[in-house]
Design an enzyme around this catalytic site. Structure first.
Site, PDB file in Angstrom:
ATOM      1  N   CYS A   2      10.267 103.778  54.695  1.00  0.00           N
ATOM      2  CA  CYS A   2      10.145 104.776  53.632  1.00  0.00           C
ATOM      3  C   CYS A   2      10.371 104.159  52.251  1.00  0.00           C
ATOM      4  CB  CYS A   2      11.180 105.863  53.837  1.00  0.00           C
ATOM      5  SG  CYS A   2      11.040 106.632  55.449  1.00  0.00           S
ATOM      6  N   ARG A  27       5.118  98.945  51.840  1.00  0.00           N
ATOM      7  CA  ARG A  27       6.241  99.043  52.775  1.00  0.00           C
ATOM      8  C   ARG A  27       5.834  99.700  54.087  1.00  0.00           C
ATOM      9  NH1 ARG A  27      11.293  98.695  50.233  1.00  0.00           N
ATOM     10  NH2 ARG A  27      12.259 100.172  51.654  1.00  0.00           N
ATOM     11  N   TRP A  74       7.730 106.756  56.537  1.00  0.00           N
ATOM     12  CA  TRP A  74       7.337 106.025  57.745  1.00  0.00           C
ATOM     13  C   TRP A  74       8.053 106.745  58.880  1.00  0.00           C
ATOM     14  CZ3 TRP A  74       9.619 103.008  61.635  1.00  0.00           C
ATOM     15  CH2 TRP A  74       8.740 102.175  62.329  1.00  0.00           C
ATOM     16  N   ASN A  98      15.641 107.218  52.736  1.00  0.00           N
ATOM     17  CA  ASN A  98      15.198 106.064  53.514  1.00  0.00           C
ATOM     18  C   ASN A  98      16.364 105.668  54.404  1.00  0.00           C
ATOM     19  OD1 ASN A  98      14.354 103.601  54.508  1.00  0.00           O
ATOM     20  ND2 ASN A  98      14.538 102.515  52.571  1.00  0.00           N
ATOM     21  N   GLY A  99      16.132 105.588  55.717  1.00  0.00           N
ATOM     22  CA  GLY A  99      17.208 105.241  56.643  1.00  0.00           C
ATOM     23  C   GLY A  99      17.195 106.191  57.823  1.00  0.00           C
ATOM     24  N   GLU A 477       3.964  82.646  66.294  1.00  0.00           N
ATOM     25  CA  GLU A 477       3.671  83.232  64.984  1.00  0.00           C
ATOM     26  C   GLU A 477       2.173  83.555  64.869  1.00  0.00           C
ATOM     27  OE1 GLU A 477       5.121  84.685  62.837  1.00  0.00           O
ATOM     28  OE2 GLU A 477       3.932  84.600  61.022  1.00  0.00           O
ATOM     29  N   LYS A 481       0.719  87.313  64.185  1.00  0.00           N
ATOM     30  CA  LYS A 481      -0.135  87.576  63.010  1.00  0.00           C
ATOM     31  C   LYS A 481      -1.428  88.243  63.443  1.00  0.00           C
ATOM     32  CE  LYS A 481       1.801  87.210  60.518  1.00  0.00           C
ATOM     33  NZ  LYS A 481       3.126  87.013  60.025  1.00  0.00           N
ATOM     34  N   GLU A 484      -0.836  91.929  64.768  1.00  0.00           N
ATOM     35  CA  GLU A 484      -0.395  92.948  63.812  1.00  0.00           C
ATOM     36  C   GLU A 484      -1.502  93.389  62.868  1.00  0.00           C
ATOM     37  OE1 GLU A 484       2.933  92.121  61.144  1.00  0.00           O
ATOM     38  OE2 GLU A 484       2.425  90.020  61.046  1.00  0.00           O
ATOM     39  N   HIS A 500       2.145  79.939  85.966  1.00  0.00           N
ATOM     40  CA  HIS A 500       3.156  80.703  86.699  1.00  0.00           C
ATOM     41  C   HIS A 500       2.885  82.200  86.644  1.00  0.00           C
ATOM     42  CE1 HIS A 500       5.429  77.111  87.541  1.00  0.00           C
ATOM     43  NE2 HIS A 500       5.277  76.752  86.271  1.00  0.00           N
ATOM     44  N   LYS A 599       6.772  97.023  55.952  1.00  0.00           N
ATOM     45  CA  LYS A 599       7.096  95.696  55.425  1.00  0.00           C
ATOM     46  C   LYS A 599       8.558  95.340  55.676  1.00  0.00           C
ATOM     47  CE  LYS A 599       6.554  91.880  53.221  1.00  0.00           C
ATOM     48  NZ  LYS A 599       5.895  90.816  54.017  1.00  0.00           N
TER      49      LYS A 599
HETATM   50  O1  M6R Z   1      12.276  90.830  56.016  1.00  0.00           O
HETATM   51  P1  M6R Z   1      12.449  90.088  57.303  1.00  0.00           P
HETATM   52  O2  M6R Z   1      12.025  88.682  57.221  1.00  0.00           O
HETATM   53  O3  M6R Z   1      13.841  90.218  57.866  1.00  0.00           O
HETATM   54  O4  M6R Z   1      11.474  90.803  58.310  1.00  0.00           O
HETATM   55  C1  M6R Z   1      11.433  90.473  59.665  1.00  0.00           C
HETATM   56  C2  M6R Z   1      10.200  91.039  60.332  1.00  0.00           C
HETATM   57  O5  M6R Z   1      10.207  92.431  60.242  1.00  0.00           O
HETATM   58  C3  M6R Z   1       8.915  90.502  59.713  1.00  0.00           C
HETATM   59  O6  M6R Z   1       8.889  89.114  59.722  1.00  0.00           O
HETATM   60  C4  M6R Z   1       7.694  91.035  60.476  1.00  0.00           C
HETATM   61  O7  M6R Z   1       7.667  90.511  61.766  1.00  0.00           O
HETATM   62  C5  M6R Z   1       6.415  90.711  59.708  1.00  0.00           C
HETATM   63  N1  M6R Z   1       5.667  91.904  59.462  1.00  0.00           N
HETATM   64  C6  M6R Z   1       5.482  89.834  60.424  1.00  0.00           C
HETATM   65  O8  M6R Z   1       4.345  89.555  59.685  1.00  0.00           O
END
Ligand code: M6R
Length: 604
Positions: A2, A27, A74, A98-99, A477, A481, A484, A500, A599
């Site tokens: 949020c 965000r 969100w 937010n929270g 990673e 990527k 997502e 396996h 985000k």
């Molecule tokens: O702000 P942070 O680095 O703690 O965030 C961690 C993850 O939420 C963040 O890296 C997330 O996996 C990304 N959206 C990946 O692209």
């Protein structure tokens, strides 16, 4: 997660709130709303979906007033809908949040017994109505009475119909700043929301309450005492929070990596050797084990860090997901263990909880953080900042590269201190690390080749990344990527582990992105590639120049320039980021705002 924005000033606030919310879109959100204090009292408009839905409704409603609050939601408690969108409140007050309020059900039941009627499924409405219940004409007293009842995390901005010139703001474990300008003052979840109007802001500490007025901001602590706050200045300008000619923030941020790497590495060099002048000299004394704890992409940077630290410094490293670490009762030794948290935002709820756990157990804590002044940076014993500048796209790119750079510097620094390898070798490796921005530039210049590979894979339903050692860490990673932002189902596998179980999923035409940048493991990787090839896989190979037999084993390939193999994940990830970017683009996805994602993940 949020986003909050509030404005009190001379100007009409609806447009300022909408503009601020548009800067918080990155965000992640699924609905939005605003409340404005008008001559007829508080008026609220909220809509499910993108901001343009809200914009249309606000124009029709003609909200006139110069004090108001806005929110991008969100969804957590209750589906995305007009009803569940914020703001929530009563005729007397309106609140954005937010929270997560963990004990909202109990509060709701208590208030229902006293005649309150709830309109939404949200936890937030319980907080808004609780404050209303406590309100006897004094907003500060109402907040002070209500806050101790709430369990969980929150950043609130609240307006009261009886106080048309004031916004009340308070936070616990969720970010909130107060922006200061000549033409009025703001509350916001993050700096981009206010950057168009001001770069000056205050950071609120837990349970401090700010009373934000047109010409002044007064901050009180929990006990009601006035608190003097330091005025901070955001060190980035509008340009950093805009696309600068690129079609997407993600692409812009991928291209910013060479600069981000230089900015992060250069200040940590002394006479060609790594050194962290920001840390006390004895900070690493007596360390026998390191826990690296993080989430998502940041955790993947930790995996590369583990390989480098164990190999060069000889210190055992455990890498944990923060959401697991916090509940697995880790065996921490305050004298000999070091806790390292990696986080771009510095606000991730699980990482923060893990850090607090480590601190409570008396362990030394060090955080690698991108956002200056964020909660994790403030609560850690020591901080190593990464200098990537603001990262707006949900998919983390440049933040990961600079996290890798810090991990490498840390490994080499520890190696030096441990005298695990010669100073000459550390100097050679450091010089190679300094060359990485240039190597990334060379990869960026070959974007077309990666676009071509993405075009060949864009229709895949499933895609596997395989690798060994550092390449396995990087595979994870690459896979994150891709899924997502392109929504292609993808998994990262340790290449030797495929047989396996998972190899049963490799059938005709399934793309397998094989990462084979490490000399000692190259032949092993050829074996694994042959296994998937024999089952019909379409193989894409990431290798270093001069690798053997590329044409024989791969359908498509990308050669990284000759370089020290330890650092291959840095240019390697550039390839995988661009691959994900182009897959997403070719499939018509919303690159910067992938569905369901936020985000900064400020709830557990
Ligand atoms: O702000 P942070 O680095 O703690 O965030 C961690 C993850 O939420 C963040 O890296 C997330 O996996 C990304 N959206 C990946 O692209």
């Amino acid at each position: 997660m949020c986003g909050i924005v509030g404005y009190i000033g001379e100007r009409s606030c609806a447009e300022i709130l909408l503009d601020g919310l548009s800067k918080l879109e990155y965000r992640g959100y699924d609905s939005a709303g605003i409340s404005v204090l008008t001559e007829e009292g508080i008026r609220t408009v909220k809509r499910r979906g993108r901001l343009q839905n809200l914009r249309g409704a606000v124009e029709t409603a003609k909200l006139t007033g110069n004090c108001g609050i806005g929110h991008t939601r969100w969804a957590t408690h209750g589906e995305p809908s007009d009803r569940n969108s914020h703001p929530h409140g009563t005729g007397r007050l309106s609140l954005v949040h937010n929270g997560i309020i963990e004990n909202y059900l109990g509060i709701r039941e208590m208030l229902e017994r006293r005649g309150y009627v709830f309109e939404s499924e949200t936890d937030t409405e319980a907080a808004a109505k609780l404050i209303d219940f406590c309100y006897k004409g004094d907003p500060l007293a109402a907040l002070r009475e209500a806050l101790p009842v709430l369990r969980g995390s929150y950043a609130f901005s609240v307006i009261f119909a009886d106080y048309p010139g004031k916004i009340f703001a308070v936070r616990r474990d969720s970010p909130l700043i107060v922006g200061l300008s000549e033409e009025g003052n703001f509350t916001a979840s993050d700096i981009p929301a206010i950057l168009r109007y001001t770069r000056r802001y205050l950071l609120l500490d837990t349970d401090e309450i700010a009373v934000v007025e047109r010409e002044r901001v007064t901050v009180f602590d929990v006990a009601g005492n006035r608190v003097e706050k330091e005025v901070k200045t955001a060190d980035f300008d509008m340009g950093a929070a805009e696309k600068g000619g690129y079609p997407h923030f993600m692409l812009k941020e991928i291209h910013e990596q060479p600069k981000a790497l230089r900015d992060t590495i250069q200040p940590r060099l002394e006479d060609g050797l790594p050194r962290f002048s920001e840390l006390p000299d004895d900070f690493f004394d007596g360390i026998t084990k390191i826990y690296i704890v993080a989430c998502g992409t940041a955790m993947h940077a930790g995996l590369v860090g583990r390989c480098a630290i164990e190999r060069y410094a000889g210190i055992p490293v455990e890498v944990d997901l923060a959401s697991e670490f916090r509940y697995r009762e880790p065996l921490l030794d305050p004298e000999h263990h070091l806790f390292v948290c990696i986080t771009q935002s510095g606000e991730t709820a699980d990482s923060l909880a893990a850090l607090r756990l480590a601190k409570a157990r008396g362990v030394r804590t060090l955080s690698v953080v991108n956002v200056l002044g964020s909660t994790i940076s403030r609560e850690s014993d020591q901080v190593l900042y990464t200098y990537a500048g603001p990262e707006i796209a949900v998919a983390s790119t440049k933040a990961y590269s600079v996290q890798l750079a810090v991990m490498y510097l840390l490994a080499l620094r520890l190696a030096l201190l441990r005298k695990g390898i010669s100073e000459e070798e550390v100097r050679r490796l450091t010089a190679e690390l300094c060359r990485m921005p240039e190597v990334v530039e060379q990869v960026l210049a070959r974007e077309d080749e990666i676009h071509h590979i993405a075009a060949a894979c864009q229709n895949a339903h499933d895609l596997f990344f395989i690798g060994r050692g550092l390449d396995y860490a990087l595979s994870q990673e690459g896979s994150l990527k891709l899924k997502e932002i392109s929504y292609i189902h993808s998994e990262a596998y340790a290449a030797g582990e495929l047989k396996h179980g998972t190899i049963s999923l490799v059938t005709d035409g399934v793309p397998v992105f094989a990462l084979a940048t490490q000399d000692a493991l190259y032949e092993k990787m050829i074996g694994n590639i042959k296994e998937v090839k024999a089952r019909g896989a379409q193989v894409v190979l990431l290798h270093r120049e001069k690798a053997a037999d590329v044409g024989k084993i791969a359908d498509l390939s990308f050669a990284l320039p000759q370089m020290e193999e330890l650092f291959c994940p840095i240019p390697g990830v550039t390839v995988l980021q661009l691959f994900a970017y182009y897959c997403s683009l070719l499939r018509g996805c919303d690159v910067d705002k992938p569905r369901n994602l936020a985000k900064s993940v400020t709830v557990e």
